[in-house]
Design a protein around this motif. Structure first.
Motif, PDB file in Angstrom:
ATOM      1  N   ASP A  71      -8.292 -62.837  82.238  1.00 17.11           N
ATOM      2  CA  ASP A  71      -8.357 -62.041  81.110  1.00 17.11           C
ATOM      3  C   ASP A  71      -8.920 -60.674  81.382  1.00 17.11           C
ATOM      4  N   LEU A  72      -9.738 -60.538  82.419  1.00 21.49           N
ATOM      5  CA  LEU A  72     -10.069 -59.326  82.801  1.00 21.49           C
ATOM      6  C   LEU A  72      -8.985 -58.510  83.492  1.00 21.49           C
ATOM      7  N   GLU A  73      -8.428 -59.108  84.221  1.00 23.93           N
ATOM      8  CA  GLU A  73      -7.241 -58.085  84.691  1.00 23.93           C
ATOM      9  C   GLU A  73      -6.162 -57.905  83.698  1.00 23.93           C
ATOM     10  N   ASP A  74      -5.777 -58.556  82.674  1.00 27.84           N
ATOM     11  CA  ASP A  74      -5.095 -58.095  81.621  1.00 27.84           C
ATOM     12  C   ASP A  74      -5.535 -56.973  81.117  1.00 27.84           C
ATOM     13  N   LEU A  75      -6.782 -57.093  80.710  1.00 23.88           N
ATOM     14  CA  LEU A  75      -7.594 -56.013  79.955  1.00 23.88           C
ATOM     15  C   LEU A  75      -7.542 -54.774  80.746  1.00 23.88           C
ATOM     16  N   ALA A  76      -7.718 -54.766  82.076  1.00 22.50           N
ATOM     17  CA  ALA A  76      -7.831 -53.495  82.796  1.00 22.50           C
ATOM     18  C   ALA A  76      -6.547 -52.923  82.746  1.00 22.50           C
ATOM     19  N   TYR A  77      -5.517 -53.584  82.909  1.00 21.92           N
ATOM     20  CA  TYR A  77      -4.276 -53.099  82.931  1.00 21.92           C
ATOM     21  C   TYR A  77      -3.978 -52.278  81.425  1.00 21.92           C
ATOM     22  N   ASP A  78      -4.129 -53.059  80.409  1.00 19.91           N
ATOM     23  CA  ASP A  78      -4.064 -52.692  79.052  1.00 19.91           C
ATOM     24  C   ASP A  78      -4.853 -51.278  79.028  1.00 19.91           C
ATOM     25  N   LEU A  79      -6.068 -51.411  79.396  1.00 23.29           N
ATOM     26  CA  LEU A  79      -7.128 -50.140  79.361  1.00 23.29           C
ATOM     27  C   LEU A  79      -6.273 -49.133  80.163  1.00 23.29           C
ATOM     28  N   ASP A  80      -5.735 -49.207  81.187  1.00 22.69           N
ATOM     29  CA  ASP A  80      -5.219 -48.021  82.103  1.00 22.69           C
ATOM     30  C   ASP A  80      -4.001 -47.603  81.271  1.00 22.69           C
ATOM     31  N   ASP A  81      -3.083 -48.465  80.621  1.00 19.78           N
ATOM     32  CA  ASP A  81      -1.963 -47.829  79.841  1.00 19.78           C
ATOM     33  C   ASP A  81      -2.637 -47.026  78.668  1.00 19.78           C
ATOM     34  N   VAL A  82      -3.747 -47.400  77.941  1.00 16.57           N
ATOM     35  CA  VAL A  82      -4.005 -46.617  77.070  1.00 16.57           C
ATOM     36  C   VAL A  82      -4.804 -45.455  77.464  1.00 16.57           C
ATOM     37  N   LEU A  83      -5.418 -45.351  78.515  1.00 20.11           N
ATOM     38  CA  LEU A  83      -5.834 -44.104  79.062  1.00 20.11           C
ATOM     39  C   LEU A  83      -4.959 -43.028  79.403  1.00 20.11           C
ATOM     40  N   ASP A  84      -3.525 -43.630  79.808  1.00 25.95           N
ATOM     41  CA  ASP A  84      -2.662 -42.915  80.534  1.00 25.95           C
ATOM     42  C   ASP A  84      -1.941 -42.389  79.129  1.00 25.95           C
ATOM     43  N   GLU A  85      -1.846 -43.074  78.013  1.00 28.08           N
ATOM     44  CA  GLU A  85      -1.449 -42.624  76.680  1.00 28.08           C
ATOM     45  C   GLU A  85      -2.229 -41.418  76.320  1.00 28.08           C
ATOM     46  N   PHE A  86      -3.350 -41.488  76.411  1.00 28.46           N
ATOM     47  CA  PHE A  86      -4.299 -40.456  75.938  1.00 28.46           C
ATOM     48  C   PHE A  86      -4.235 -39.372  76.748  1.00 28.46           C
ATOM     49  N   ALA A  87      -4.022 -39.422  78.103  1.00 36.88           N
ATOM     50  CA  ALA A  87      -3.778 -38.251  79.038  1.00 36.88           C
ATOM     51  C   ALA A  87      -2.386 -37.864  78.672  1.00 36.88           C
ATOM     52  N   THR A  88      -1.578 -38.669  78.257  1.00 38.10           N
ATOM     53  CA  THR A  88      -0.089 -37.945  77.924  1.00 38.10           C
ATOM     54  C   THR A  88      -0.025 -36.970  76.704  1.00 38.10           C
ATOM     55  N   GLU A  89      -0.821 -37.717  75.592  1.00 36.16           N
ATOM     56  CA  GLU A  89      -1.002 -36.848  74.449  1.00 36.16           C
ATOM     57  C   GLU A  89      -1.823 -35.385  74.467  1.00 36.16           C
ATOM     58  N   ALA A  90      -2.834 -35.496  75.384  1.00 42.06           N
ATOM     59  CA  ALA A  90      -3.687 -34.343  75.589  1.00 42.06           C
ATOM     60  C   ALA A  90      -2.866 -33.450  76.157  1.00 42.06           C
ATOM     61  N   LEU A  91      -1.743 -33.669  76.971  1.00 41.41           N
ATOM     62  CA  LEU A  91      -0.816 -32.568  77.859  1.00 41.41           C
ATOM     63  C   LEU A  91       0.099 -32.456  76.791  1.00 41.41           C
ATOM     64  N   GLN A  92       0.702 -33.175  76.069  1.00 36.21           N
ATOM     65  CA  GLN A  92       1.678 -32.923  74.806  1.00 36.21           C
ATOM     66  C   GLN A  92       1.004 -31.962  73.903  1.00 36.21           C
ATOM     67  N   ARG A  93      -0.122 -32.074  73.454  1.00 37.02           N
ATOM     68  CA  ARG A  93      -0.554 -31.190  72.432  1.00 37.02           C
ATOM     69  C   ARG A  93      -1.044 -29.609  73.266  1.00 37.02           C
ATOM     70  N   LYS A  94      -1.245 -29.741  74.648  1.00 36.12           N
ATOM     71  CA  LYS A  94      -1.503 -28.620  75.168  1.00 36.12           C
ATOM     72  C   LYS A  94      -0.182 -27.779  75.293  1.00 36.12           C
ATOM     73  N   MET A  95       0.928 -28.385  75.483  1.00 41.52           N
ATOM     74  CA  MET A  95       2.081 -27.845  75.634  1.00 41.52           C
ATOM     75  C   MET A  95       2.612 -27.421  74.115  1.00 41.52           C
ATOM     76  N   MET A  96       2.137 -27.869  72.945  1.00 41.93           N
ATOM     77  CA  MET A  96       2.336 -27.409  71.702  1.00 41.93           C
ATOM     78  C   MET A  96       1.788 -26.265  71.452  1.00 41.93           C
ATOM     79  N   GLU A  97       0.562 -26.264  72.023  1.00 36.90           N
ATOM     80  CA  GLU A  97      -0.470 -25.118  71.638  1.00 36.90           C
ATOM     81  C   GLU A  97      -0.145 -23.736  72.426  1.00 36.90           C
ATOM     82  N   GLU A  98       0.758 -24.096  73.475  1.00 34.03           N
ATOM     83  CA  GLU A  98       1.338 -22.830  74.367  1.00 34.03           C
ATOM     84  C   GLU A  98       2.873 -22.895  74.183  1.00 34.03           C
ATOM     85  N   PRO A  99       3.390 -22.506  73.075  1.00 38.82           N
ATOM     86  CA  PRO A  99       4.938 -22.637  72.761  1.00 38.82           C
ATOM     87  C   PRO A  99       5.814 -21.700  73.640  1.00 38.82           C
TER      88      PRO A  99
END
Length: 418
Positions: A71-99
Protein backbone atom coordinates in the motif's frame (compact mmCIF):
# COMPACT_ATOMS: atom_id res chain seq x y z
CA UNK A 1 11.16 -9.00 0.95
CA UNK A 2 14.85 -8.52 1.63
CA UNK A 3 16.02 -5.14 0.38
CA UNK A 4 12.53 -3.68 0.22
CA UNK A 5 13.40 -1.01 2.75
CA UNK A 6 16.33 0.15 0.59
CA UNK A 7 14.11 0.46 -2.49
CA UNK A 8 11.32 2.28 -0.68
CA UNK A 9 13.71 4.59 1.15
CA UNK A 10 15.27 5.50 -2.19
CA UNK A 11 11.92 6.37 -3.72
CA UNK A 12 10.73 8.26 -0.66
CA UNK A 13 13.93 10.30 -0.88
CA UNK A 14 12.85 11.33 -4.38
CA UNK A 15 9.50 12.48 -2.98
CA UNK A 16 11.20 14.55 -0.28
CA UNK A 17 13.35 16.23 -2.92
CA UNK A 18 10.29 17.09 -5.00
CA UNK A 19 8.39 18.34 -1.97
CA UNK A 20 11.31 20.65 -1.17
CA UNK A 21 11.33 22.22 -4.63
CA UNK A 22 11.23 26.03 -4.58
CA UNK A 23 9.03 26.11 -7.69
CA UNK A 24 6.55 23.71 -6.10
CA UNK A 25 6.33 25.82 -2.94
CA UNK A 26 5.80 28.99 -4.97
CA UNK A 27 3.00 27.22 -6.82
CA UNK A 28 1.57 25.91 -3.54
CA UNK A 29 1.51 29.46 -2.15
CA UNK A 30 -0.55 30.69 -5.09
CA UNK A 31 -2.92 27.73 -4.85
CA UNK A 32 -3.11 27.98 -1.05
CA UNK A 33 -2.06 24.35 -0.54
CA UNK A 34 1.17 24.94 1.37
CA UNK A 35 -0.35 23.57 4.57
CA UNK A 36 -1.28 20.32 2.84
CA UNK A 37 2.19 19.86 1.30
CA UNK A 38 3.85 20.51 4.66
CA UNK A 39 1.55 17.89 6.20
CA UNK A 40 2.54 15.38 3.51
CA UNK A 41 6.21 15.95 4.32
CA UNK A 42 5.65 15.43 8.04
CA UNK A 43 3.59 12.28 7.54
CA UNK A 44 6.13 10.85 5.09
CA UNK A 45 8.83 11.38 7.72
CA UNK A 46 6.75 9.46 10.25
CA UNK A 47 6.07 6.62 7.83
CA UNK A 48 9.69 6.41 6.65
CA UNK A 49 10.71 5.99 10.29
CA UNK A 50 8.69 2.75 10.34
CA UNK A 51 10.43 1.12 7.37
CA UNK A 52 13.38 -0.43 9.19
CA UNK A 53 11.08 -2.02 11.78
CA UNK A 54 8.74 -3.23 9.02
CA UNK A 55 11.66 -4.97 7.32
CA UNK A 56 12.66 -6.72 10.56
CA UNK A 57 9.13 -7.86 11.41
CA UNK A 58 8.17 -9.06 7.97
CA UNK A 59 9.17 -12.64 8.72
CA UNK A 60 6.93 -12.90 11.80
CA UNK A 61 3.94 -11.00 10.41
CA UNK A 62 4.57 -11.41 6.72
CA UNK A 63 1.07 -10.94 5.30
CA UNK A 64 0.14 -7.86 7.33
CA UNK A 65 3.49 -6.13 6.84
CA UNK A 66 3.63 -7.06 3.15
CA UNK A 67 0.19 -5.54 2.55
CA UNK A 68 1.27 -2.40 4.41
CA UNK A 69 4.42 -2.10 2.28
CA UNK A 70 2.50 -2.71 -0.93
CA UNK A 71 0.00 0.00 0.00
CA UNK A 72 2.89 2.34 0.76
CA UNK A 73 4.44 1.57 -2.64
CA UNK A 74 1.18 2.32 -4.44
CA UNK A 75 0.75 5.55 -2.49
CA UNK A 76 4.34 6.62 -3.20
CA UNK A 77 3.84 6.29 -6.95
CA UNK A 78 0.47 8.06 -6.85
CA UNK A 79 2.01 10.87 -4.80
CA UNK A 80 4.86 11.10 -7.30
CA UNK A 81 2.35 11.45 -10.14
CA UNK A 82 0.43 14.16 -8.28
CA UNK A 83 3.60 16.15 -7.61
CA UNK A 84 4.50 15.86 -11.29
CA UNK A 85 1.04 17.16 -12.20
CA UNK A 86 1.52 20.14 -9.88
CA UNK A 87 4.96 20.82 -11.39
CA UNK A 88 3.51 20.65 -14.89
CA UNK A 89 0.69 23.06 -14.05
CA UNK A 90 3.17 25.46 -12.49
CA UNK A 91 5.11 25.46 -15.76
CA UNK A 92 1.94 25.86 -17.81
CA UNK A 93 0.87 28.87 -15.78
CA UNK A 94 4.34 30.36 -16.14
CA UNK A 95 4.05 29.99 -19.90
CA UNK A 96 0.63 31.64 -19.90
CA UNK A 97 2.03 34.56 -17.90
CA UNK A 98 4.75 35.04 -20.55
CA UNK A 99 2.79 34.85 -23.81
CA UNK A 100 5.63 36.24 -25.87
CA UNK A 101 8.10 33.60 -24.79
CA UNK A 102 9.33 31.49 -27.66
CA UNK A 103 8.47 27.81 -27.80
CA UNK A 104 12.12 26.85 -27.40
CA UNK A 105 12.47 29.02 -24.31
CA UNK A 106 9.38 27.48 -22.74
CA UNK A 107 10.60 23.97 -23.58
CA UNK A 108 13.88 24.66 -21.80
CA UNK A 109 11.98 25.19 -18.54
CA UNK A 110 10.25 21.81 -18.69
CA UNK A 111 12.02 19.09 -16.68
CA UNK A 112 12.44 15.61 -18.08
CA UNK A 113 9.79 14.23 -15.72
CA UNK A 114 7.09 16.38 -17.31
CA UNK A 115 7.22 14.86 -20.81
CA UNK A 116 3.43 14.84 -21.01
CA UNK A 117 3.30 18.64 -20.88
CA UNK A 118 0.20 19.94 -22.66
CA UNK A 119 -0.60 23.68 -22.47
CA UNK A 120 -4.25 23.03 -23.28
CA UNK A 121 -4.97 21.34 -19.95
CA UNK A 122 -4.74 22.56 -16.37
CA UNK A 123 -5.50 20.74 -13.14
CA UNK A 124 -8.94 21.90 -12.08
CA UNK A 125 -9.54 23.12 -8.56
CA UNK A 126 -11.93 20.29 -7.76
CA UNK A 127 -9.60 17.69 -9.22
CA UNK A 128 -6.67 19.03 -7.22
CA UNK A 129 -8.72 19.14 -4.03
CA UNK A 130 -9.86 15.55 -4.55
CA UNK A 131 -6.33 14.29 -5.12
CA UNK A 132 -4.95 16.15 -2.13
CA UNK A 133 -7.67 14.72 0.09
CA UNK A 134 -7.06 11.19 -1.22
CA UNK A 135 -3.29 11.35 -0.65
CA UNK A 136 -3.74 12.82 2.83
CA UNK A 137 -6.26 10.14 3.87
CA UNK A 138 -4.05 7.31 2.60
CA UNK A 139 -1.00 8.68 4.40
CA UNK A 140 -3.00 8.90 7.62
CA UNK A 141 -4.36 5.36 7.13
CA UNK A 142 -0.85 3.92 6.69
CA UNK A 143 0.36 5.69 9.79
CA UNK A 144 -2.65 4.57 11.85
CA UNK A 145 -2.17 0.93 10.84
CA UNK A 146 1.24 0.89 12.49
CA UNK A 147 -0.42 0.20 15.87
CA UNK A 148 -2.11 -3.03 14.82
CA UNK A 149 1.10 -4.19 13.12
CA UNK A 150 3.25 -3.30 16.11
CA UNK A 151 5.57 -1.07 14.07
CA UNK A 152 7.95 1.14 16.02
CA UNK A 153 9.57 4.38 14.98
CA UNK A 154 13.24 4.38 14.00
CA UNK A 155 13.76 8.14 13.53
CA UNK A 156 15.39 9.29 10.31
CA UNK A 157 17.28 12.58 10.43
CA UNK A 158 16.09 14.83 7.62
CA UNK A 159 15.54 18.44 6.70
CA UNK A 160 12.40 18.83 4.62
CA UNK A 161 13.53 22.24 3.45
CA UNK A 162 16.89 21.03 2.17
CA UNK A 163 17.27 17.27 1.76
CA UNK A 164 20.92 16.38 1.43
CA UNK A 165 22.72 13.33 0.20
CA UNK A 166 26.02 12.45 1.92
CA UNK A 167 28.81 14.86 0.92
CA UNK A 168 31.35 13.74 -1.66
CA UNK A 169 35.08 14.30 -2.02
CA UNK A 170 37.63 14.00 -4.81
CA UNK A 171 38.97 10.70 -3.45
CA UNK A 172 38.17 7.67 -5.59
CA UNK A 173 36.00 5.04 -3.89
CA UNK A 174 35.40 2.74 -6.86
CA UNK A 175 38.51 0.82 -8.00
CA UNK A 176 37.28 0.66 -11.61
CA UNK A 177 35.11 2.74 -13.92
CA UNK A 178 33.20 0.00 -15.70
CA UNK A 179 31.89 1.08 -19.07
CA UNK A 180 33.05 4.66 -18.53
CA UNK A 181 36.38 4.78 -20.33
CA UNK A 182 34.87 6.52 -23.35
CA UNK A 183 33.13 9.06 -21.11
CA UNK A 184 36.37 9.69 -19.23
CA UNK A 185 38.33 10.30 -22.44
CA UNK A 186 35.67 12.67 -23.75
CA UNK A 187 35.58 14.74 -20.54
CA UNK A 188 39.37 14.94 -20.32
CA UNK A 189 39.56 16.12 -23.92
CA UNK A 190 37.10 18.92 -23.13
CA UNK A 191 39.06 19.92 -20.03
CA UNK A 192 42.42 20.02 -21.79
CA UNK A 193 41.16 22.18 -24.66
CA UNK A 194 42.28 25.73 -23.90
CA UNK A 195 40.57 27.52 -26.80
CA UNK A 196 37.32 29.21 -25.81
CA UNK A 197 35.11 31.14 -28.19
CA UNK A 198 34.13 33.71 -25.58
CA UNK A 199 37.49 33.97 -23.83
CA UNK A 200 36.00 33.17 -20.43
CA UNK A 201 36.32 30.25 -18.03
CA UNK A 202 34.88 27.10 -19.59
CA UNK A 203 32.19 24.86 -18.10
CA UNK A 204 32.08 21.11 -18.72
CA UNK A 205 28.81 19.64 -17.39
CA UNK A 206 28.24 15.92 -16.82
CA UNK A 207 24.50 15.20 -16.91
CA UNK A 208 22.69 12.03 -15.89
CA UNK A 209 19.93 10.80 -13.62
CA UNK A 210 20.68 9.67 -10.08
CA UNK A 211 22.61 6.41 -10.03
CA UNK A 212 24.35 6.89 -13.39
CA UNK A 213 27.82 7.36 -11.86
CA UNK A 214 28.40 11.06 -12.48
CA UNK A 215 30.40 11.59 -9.30
CA UNK A 216 32.53 8.47 -9.85
CA UNK A 217 33.36 9.63 -13.38
CA UNK A 218 34.24 13.12 -12.12
CA UNK A 219 36.52 11.61 -9.44
CA UNK A 220 38.33 9.52 -12.04
CA UNK A 221 38.84 12.54 -14.29
CA UNK A 222 39.85 14.82 -11.42
CA UNK A 223 42.63 12.41 -10.38
CA UNK A 224 43.85 11.59 -13.88
CA UNK A 225 47.57 12.20 -14.39
CA UNK A 226 47.11 14.40 -17.48
CA UNK A 227 44.57 16.55 -15.67
CA UNK A 228 46.90 16.85 -12.66
CA UNK A 229 49.69 18.18 -14.89
CA UNK A 230 47.46 20.51 -16.92
CA UNK A 231 46.03 22.59 -14.08
CA UNK A 232 47.96 24.60 -11.51
CA UNK A 233 45.17 24.59 -8.93
CA UNK A 234 42.22 22.30 -8.31
CA UNK A 235 39.26 22.25 -5.93
CA UNK A 236 36.37 19.87 -5.33
CA UNK A 237 33.11 21.09 -3.75
CA UNK A 238 29.92 19.12 -3.14
CA UNK A 239 27.11 21.64 -3.71
CA UNK A 240 23.92 19.53 -3.44
CA UNK A 241 20.42 21.02 -3.26
CA UNK A 242 20.92 23.60 -0.50
CA UNK A 243 22.84 26.18 -2.54
CA UNK A 244 24.88 28.44 -0.24
CA UNK A 245 27.02 30.86 -2.23
CA UNK A 246 29.13 31.88 0.79
CA UNK A 247 29.66 28.26 1.83
CA UNK A 248 30.59 27.12 -1.68
CA UNK A 249 32.96 30.07 -2.19
CA UNK A 250 34.66 29.44 1.16
CA UNK A 251 35.03 25.74 0.36
CA UNK A 252 36.75 26.57 -2.94
CA UNK A 253 39.03 29.11 -1.26
CA UNK A 254 40.05 26.65 1.44
CA UNK A 255 40.72 23.95 -1.17
CA UNK A 256 43.05 26.07 -3.29
CA UNK A 257 44.87 27.75 -0.36
CA UNK A 258 44.80 24.85 2.14
CA UNK A 259 43.95 27.40 4.81
CA UNK A 260 40.85 27.80 6.94
CA UNK A 261 38.69 30.82 6.13
CA UNK A 262 36.88 32.32 9.12
CA UNK A 263 35.37 35.27 7.26
CA UNK A 264 31.58 35.31 6.85
CA UNK A 265 31.08 38.23 4.47
CA UNK A 266 30.74 37.17 0.82
CA UNK A 267 32.66 40.20 -0.43
CA UNK A 268 35.72 39.42 1.69
CA UNK A 269 35.72 35.73 0.75
CA UNK A 270 35.34 36.48 -2.96
CA UNK A 271 38.14 39.06 -2.94
CA UNK A 272 40.49 36.54 -1.29
CA UNK A 273 39.51 33.86 -3.81
CA UNK A 274 39.98 36.25 -6.71
CA UNK A 275 43.54 36.99 -5.54
CA UNK A 276 44.33 33.32 -5.06
CA UNK A 277 43.23 32.42 -8.60
CA UNK A 278 44.57 35.49 -10.41
CA UNK A 279 46.55 34.35 -13.46
CA UNK A 280 46.39 30.66 -12.50
CA UNK A 281 44.96 27.86 -14.60
CA UNK A 282 42.47 26.11 -12.35
CA UNK A 283 39.93 23.29 -12.34
CA UNK A 284 36.94 23.63 -10.02
CA UNK A 285 34.56 20.68 -9.61
CA UNK A 286 31.01 21.48 -8.51
CA UNK A 287 29.43 18.12 -7.68
CA UNK A 288 25.66 17.58 -7.58
CA UNK A 289 24.38 21.00 -8.64
CA UNK A 290 20.61 21.59 -8.52
CA UNK A 291 20.25 25.37 -8.59
CA UNK A 292 18.96 26.74 -11.93
CA UNK A 293 19.04 30.41 -10.89
CA UNK A 294 21.27 32.29 -13.34
CA UNK A 295 21.84 35.20 -10.94
CA UNK A 296 23.20 32.82 -8.29
CA UNK A 297 25.56 31.28 -10.84
CA UNK A 298 26.73 34.71 -12.04
CA UNK A 299 27.45 35.81 -8.47
CA UNK A 300 29.30 32.60 -7.68
CA UNK A 301 31.62 32.70 -10.70
CA UNK A 302 32.57 36.41 -10.49
CA UNK A 303 35.92 35.77 -8.68
CA UNK A 304 37.07 33.37 -11.41
CA UNK A 305 37.18 35.73 -14.38
CA UNK A 306 40.87 36.61 -13.91
CA UNK A 307 42.03 33.01 -14.09
CA UNK A 308 44.40 31.92 -16.86
CA UNK A 309 43.04 30.88 -20.24
CA UNK A 310 41.96 27.25 -20.20
CA UNK A 311 40.61 27.32 -16.65
CA UNK A 312 37.54 25.12 -16.25
CA UNK A 313 34.55 24.20 -14.13
CA UNK A 314 33.54 20.56 -14.20
CA UNK A 315 29.92 20.22 -13.05
CA UNK A 316 27.81 17.16 -12.26
CA UNK A 317 24.04 17.53 -12.29
CA UNK A 318 20.88 15.52 -12.82
CA UNK A 319 19.15 18.35 -14.64
CA UNK A 320 20.04 19.36 -18.18
CA UNK A 321 18.53 22.79 -17.52
CA UNK A 322 21.28 23.42 -14.97
CA UNK A 323 23.88 22.50 -17.58
CA UNK A 324 22.29 24.72 -20.22
CA UNK A 325 22.11 27.65 -17.82
CA UNK A 326 25.75 27.32 -16.72
CA UNK A 327 27.26 26.87 -20.18
CA UNK A 328 25.03 29.17 -22.20
CA UNK A 329 26.00 27.05 -25.25
CA UNK A 330 23.66 24.07 -24.97
CA UNK A 331 26.62 21.67 -24.81
CA UNK A 332 27.01 19.05 -22.09
CA UNK A 333 28.14 15.43 -21.71
CA UNK A 334 25.22 13.10 -21.11
CA UNK A 335 25.79 9.73 -19.42
CA UNK A 336 24.08 6.57 -20.64
CA UNK A 337 23.15 3.33 -18.93
CA UNK A 338 25.76 0.60 -18.45
CA UNK A 339 25.82 -2.44 -20.68
CA UNK A 340 24.67 -5.70 -19.09
CA UNK A 341 28.29 -6.87 -18.88
CA UNK A 342 29.53 -3.71 -17.17
CA UNK A 343 26.55 -3.66 -14.81
CA UNK A 344 27.38 -7.25 -13.83
CA UNK A 345 31.00 -6.24 -13.15
CA UNK A 346 29.85 -3.52 -10.74
CA UNK A 347 27.43 -5.88 -8.99
CA UNK A 348 29.95 -8.75 -8.72
CA UNK A 349 32.64 -6.46 -7.37
CA UNK A 350 30.43 -5.48 -4.43
CA UNK A 351 28.54 -8.75 -3.96
CA UNK A 352 31.47 -11.17 -3.96
CA UNK A 353 34.37 -9.01 -2.79
CA UNK A 354 37.47 -11.18 -2.60
CA UNK A 355 35.49 -14.42 -2.92
CA UNK A 356 35.85 -16.35 -6.14
CA UNK A 357 32.64 -16.27 -8.14
CA UNK A 358 33.55 -19.70 -9.54
CA UNK A 359 32.88 -21.17 -6.11
CA UNK A 360 29.29 -19.88 -6.12
CA UNK A 361 27.72 -20.85 -9.48
CA UNK A 362 24.17 -20.73 -8.12
CA UNK A 363 24.63 -17.23 -6.69
CA UNK A 364 26.20 -16.13 -9.96
CA UNK A 365 23.17 -17.36 -11.88
CA UNK A 366 20.75 -15.58 -9.52
CA UNK A 367 22.92 -12.46 -9.47
CA UNK A 368 22.93 -12.19 -13.25
CA UNK A 369 19.13 -12.22 -13.24
CA UNK A 370 19.14 -9.49 -10.59
CA UNK A 371 21.52 -7.41 -12.71
CA UNK A 372 19.15 -7.65 -15.68
CA UNK A 373 16.54 -5.94 -13.54
CA UNK A 374 18.93 -3.14 -12.51
CA UNK A 375 18.38 -1.51 -15.90
CA UNK A 376 22.02 -0.51 -16.40
CA UNK A 377 22.12 1.75 -13.32
CA UNK A 378 25.49 1.57 -11.52
CA UNK A 379 23.96 2.73 -8.25
CA UNK A 380 21.36 -0.03 -8.32
CA UNK A 381 23.99 -2.68 -9.04
CA UNK A 382 26.33 -1.29 -6.38
CA UNK A 383 23.61 -1.00 -3.71
CA UNK A 384 22.20 -4.48 -4.28
CA UNK A 385 25.68 -5.99 -4.52
CA UNK A 386 26.58 -4.47 -1.16
CA UNK A 387 23.28 -5.66 0.32
CA UNK A 388 23.94 -9.26 -0.77
CA UNK A 389 27.63 -9.28 0.17
CA UNK A 390 26.87 -10.84 3.57
CA UNK A 391 24.09 -13.09 2.23
CA UNK A 392 25.47 -16.53 1.41
CA UNK A 393 22.41 -18.66 0.67
CA UNK A 394 20.40 -19.09 -2.50
CA UNK A 395 17.17 -18.30 -0.66
CA UNK A 396 18.40 -14.89 0.47
CA UNK A 397 19.44 -13.92 -3.06
CA UNK A 398 16.22 -15.28 -4.57
CA UNK A 399 14.15 -13.15 -2.18
CA UNK A 400 15.72 -10.08 -3.72
CA UNK A 401 15.29 -11.44 -7.26
CA UNK A 402 11.61 -12.23 -6.69
CA UNK A 403 10.79 -9.11 -4.71
CA UNK A 404 7.57 -7.33 -5.67
CA UNK A 405 9.59 -4.12 -5.77
CA UNK A 406 10.83 -4.95 -9.27
CA UNK A 407 7.34 -4.67 -10.73
CA UNK A 408 7.20 -1.09 -9.48
CA UNK A 409 10.68 -0.28 -10.76
CA UNK A 410 9.53 -1.01 -14.30
CA UNK A 411 6.81 1.62 -13.85
CA UNK A 412 9.15 4.31 -12.58
CA UNK A 413 12.83 4.38 -13.52
CA UNK A 414 13.13 7.44 -11.22
CA UNK A 415 12.97 4.94 -8.36
CA UNK A 416 16.77 4.93 -8.19
CA UNK A 417 17.24 8.72 -8.27
CA UNK A 418 19.20 9.15 -5.08
Amino acid sequence: MVGGEIFLSAFIQVLFEKLASRDLWNFALKKQIRTQLAKWSRMLEQIEALLADAEDKQMTNQRGITLWLEDLEDLAYDLDDVLDEFATEALQRKMMEEPRASASKVHAFIPTCCVSFNPSTLVSGSSMSSKIKDITNRLQDLFDRRIGLGLQNVPVERSVKAPQRPPTSSLIHEPSLYGGDGDKRAIIELLLTDQLSNGKVGVVPIVGMGGFGKTTLAQMVYNDEMVEKHFEMKAWVCVSQAFDIVGVTKAILESVTFQTCDFKALDVVQVLLKKALDGRKFLIVLDDVWNKNHDDWSNLKSPFNDGASGSKFMVTTRNRDVALMMTGTGKYHSLKRLSKEDCWSVFAQHAFGNRSIDENPNLVSIGQKIVEKCGGLPLAARTLGGLLRSKLTNDEWERVLNSEMWSYQTRKVRFFQL
